[in-house]
Design an enzyme around this catalytic site. Structure first.
Site, short mmCIF file in Angstrom:
data_model
loop_
_atom_site.label_atom_id
_atom_site.label_comp_id
_atom_site.label_asym_id
_atom_site.label_seq_id
_atom_site.Cartn_x
_atom_site.Cartn_y
_atom_site.Cartn_z
N TRP A 101 85.12 24.24 28.37
CA TRP A 101 84.42 25.43 28.85
C TRP A 101 84.45 25.54 30.37
CZ3 TRP A 101 84.33 28.75 25.31
CH2 TRP A 101 84.16 28.38 23.98
N ASP A 170 76.57 26.43 34.04
CA ASP A 170 76.60 26.90 32.67
C ASP A 170 75.76 25.94 31.85
OD1 ASP A 170 77.15 27.57 30.06
OD2 ASP A 170 79.32 27.43 30.23
N LYS A 194 72.51 28.46 21.05
CA LYS A 194 72.28 27.03 20.83
C LYS A 194 70.78 26.73 20.86
CE LYS A 194 76.85 26.30 21.83
NZ LYS A 194 77.86 27.29 22.17
#
Length: 359
Positions: A101, A170, A194
């Site tokens: 990511w 992030d 999440k």
């Protein structure tokens, strides 16, 4: 048989939240409508919108120097919005690479403005976090990190250890799982699916001095425009924010972020103990000093044994353990709403499986 889920995301929501959403499905607080049917300009939805922002502020102790935005497009859109809004002429965005990511965030920044990867853990196949020895430069637009790496199962242990004038993180997969100092960050972003709620909404916490207007940035991609319009510049993802607000209420009633950290450490420990005490029957992917409390990754000695593990785990009502294709093996994602009992059941199954197939 009760089913247990360990998906990487979207993932489990608190049962209390799902029950309340069910009860309010066709009649939100006596209005005769689902909240999705309400105008996003009406008082019923605006109250939810503001409650969610205020709960975010309270739970994370967000200072007045920062604004809270609810946007769409997931973290992937933030990969583009951040460099579009925050790389001025003559400056370079700096990225620390700790997994897929962060690589994607960096690749997107390269398409938009001057950017550079200054630290990378790729040489270790992202099994361990690199040494954080970057010294800020006057040329920096910002420094970007990814706090938790879902695919590899690594997590920066101390979110207060970083120092940069414009630190960006992030936190899609571990926000609300442990306390940290928001004021150390210029911008934090997190896809909700999440720890915050369902997919469809992304929380952005941004320092107000970074809300600069620019004619070069389309309005829909401008942090300044969204902040001025209180995240209501366009129709927001109403139901996702409604559920996010219920999840934040659940976190509050459960003891807040400090309690989430205690629970998450306990949940992770029982699974890591099953790995560490297996005498290499199970092999943890991440090195012990870099292990995540959100995503536990491990492998077995052969593909045949791994296939048998998946088969028997599902026969025992345990689902979502297959690892990412780039790592293989297994991944147990144990975000905030995954209960201790699920982790205990997985650890027990792991021990029993080893007893059955171990040498």
């Amino acid at each position: 048989m009760t089913r247990i889920y360990f998906q990487a995301g979207p993932t489990t929501l608190p049962k209390e939240v799902m029950q309340q959403a069910k009860e309010e499905w066709d009649d939100f607080q006596g209005t005769g409508l689902n909240i999705m049917e309400h105008s996003h300009r009406g008082k019923d939805y605006e109250d939810i919108h503001e409650q969610a922002k205020n709960r975010m502020r309270s739970l994370l102790d967000i200072p007045d120097t920062h604004d809270v935005l609810f946007l769409q497009g997931g973290a992937s859109l933030q990969f583009a919005m951040i460099p579009m809004n925050l790389i001025p002429d003559g400056k370079t965005a700096k990225y620390i690479l700790t997994g897929s990511w962060s690589e994607k965030a960096y690749q997107e920044a390269q398409r938009i403005g001057s950017s550079e990867a200054v630290i990378s853990g790729k040489d270790s196949a992202y099994r361990t976090l690199p040494v954080m020895d970057y010294v800020p430069s006057e040329n920096d637009a910002y420094l970007h990190i990814t706090s938790n790496n879902t695919i590899y199962g690594t997590q920066w242990p101390d979110l207060n250890a970083f120092s940069h004038p414009t630190l960006i993180a992030d936190m899609s997969s571990d926000i609300m799982s442990r306390p940290f100092s928001v004021d150390k960050y210029g911008l934090i972003y997190a896809g909700a699916q999440k720890n915050l709620g369902p997919s469809g909404v992304t929380a952005v916490i941004i320092r107000k001095d970074l809300l600069q207007e620019s004619n070069a940035v389309p309005s829909i991609l401008s942090y300044s425009v969204h902040a001025k319009n209180k995240s209501l510049y366009n129709t927001p993802p109403v139901y996702s924010i409604y559920l996010l607000n219920l999840v934040l209420d659940w976190v509050e009633r459960s003891g807040g972020v400090n309690e989430m950290e205690v629970r998450n450490q306990k949940k992770a420990k029982v699974i890591y103990d099953a790995i560490d005490q297996s005498h290499d029957f199970y092999n943890g992917y991440a090195t012990p000093d870099s292990r995540s409390n959100m995503n536990v990754t491990f492998t077995l000695g052969s593909k045949e044994l791994e296939q048998q593990f998946i088969k028997e785990s599902e026969e025992n009502g345990i689902y979502g353990l297959k690892g990412h294709r780039s790592v293989g093996g297994f991944r147990a994602s144990i975000y905030n709403a995954v209960p201790q009992e699920s982790c205990d059941s997985l650890a027990t199954f792991m021990v029993q499986f080893q007893e059955k197939y171990g040498k």
